[in-house]
Write an enzyme that holds these catalytic residues in place. Structure first.
Site, PDB file in Angstrom:
ATOM      1  N   TYR A  21       6.979  -1.019   1.269  1.00 17.97           N
ATOM      2  CA  TYR A  21       8.112  -1.877   0.937  1.00 17.97           C
ATOM      3  C   TYR A  21       7.857  -2.619  -0.378  1.00 17.97           C
ATOM      4  CZ  TYR A  21      11.479  -5.708   1.336  1.00 17.97           C
ATOM      5  OH  TYR A  21      12.471  -6.623   1.097  1.00 17.97           O
ATOM      6  N   LYS A  25       9.780  -2.189  -4.083  1.00 20.51           N
ATOM      7  CA  LYS A  25      10.416  -3.293  -4.815  1.00 20.51           C
ATOM      8  C   LYS A  25       9.886  -3.371  -6.241  1.00 20.51           C
ATOM      9  CE  LYS A  25       9.762  -6.979  -2.386  1.00 20.51           C
ATOM     10  NZ  LYS A  25       9.816  -8.285  -1.703  1.00 20.51           N
TER      11      LYS A  25
END
Length: 191
Positions: A21, A25
């Site tokens: 994750y 990003k």
């Protein structure tokens, strides 16, 4: 509550995502910066407010119990971000020319220790802090025996984010962490 770091985190520190994750990003930030489109990136600290999830919610659940908690000796500092402060930061960068094509760390003005965090949670519930000082090595061993050593590492480590770069553009967090945590717990309790 996230990771731990030995020094204060600023925008000049190289990002080191620890999971898929976080890496996705960072990839998105880099693609956006390379696109030629105007942008502003906000990297918030752990956000708290009514309906909070994750590690803050776990600590809130512990704070709701009547038992004394072994966090009295934890003087580590952690940066958090009140939801209201995040909303204000978003509004600020949308209107600020100084925020164009920049990346900012966003956090409440002052970090808080885990002992003070749990104390504020209990204050918001109308309860005394009921925190006892237990040697950190003993608490770590107990957590490890329950298979919760990673939880201990997240709670006991320091993680301080410096929001000075964003504050230099004129943004000021209006909610102090202690007050925001008390308000969050009162809202959760419906008081």
């Amino acid at each position: 509550m996230g990771l731990a770091a030995d020094s204060i985190i600023t925008e000049t520190d190289a990002p080191e995502p620890t999971d898929t994750y976080g890496r996705s990003k960072l990839d998105a930030e880099r693609l956006l910066a390379a696109s030629g489109v105007g942008y502003t990136v906000l990297r918030p600290a752990v956000v708290y407010g009514k309906g909070v999830k994750g590690n803050i919610a776990s600590l809130a659940t512990l704070a709701k119990t009547p038992m004394p908690l072994p966090f009295g000796g934890l003087d580590n500092r952690r940066s958090l971000l009140a939801l209201d402060n995040l909303v204000a930061a978003i509004g600020h960068v949308l209107e600020s020319d100084a925020a164009q094509n920049e990346t900012f760390l966003v956090a409440d003005a002052e970090p808080i220790s885990v002992a003070d965090l749990v104390g504020a949670m209990r204050e918001g519930l109308g309860k005394p802090p009921h925190l006892v000082k237990v040697p950190t090595g003993a608490v770590k061993k107990i957590m490890k025996s329950f298979g919760r050593e990673a939880d201990w590492e997240r709670v006991s480590g320091a993680f301080v984010i410096d929001p000075a770069k964003l504050m230099a553009t004129g943004w000021q967090p209006s909610v102090a962490t202690h007050d925001g945590i008390v308000a969050m717990m009162r809202a959760e309790a419906g008081t």
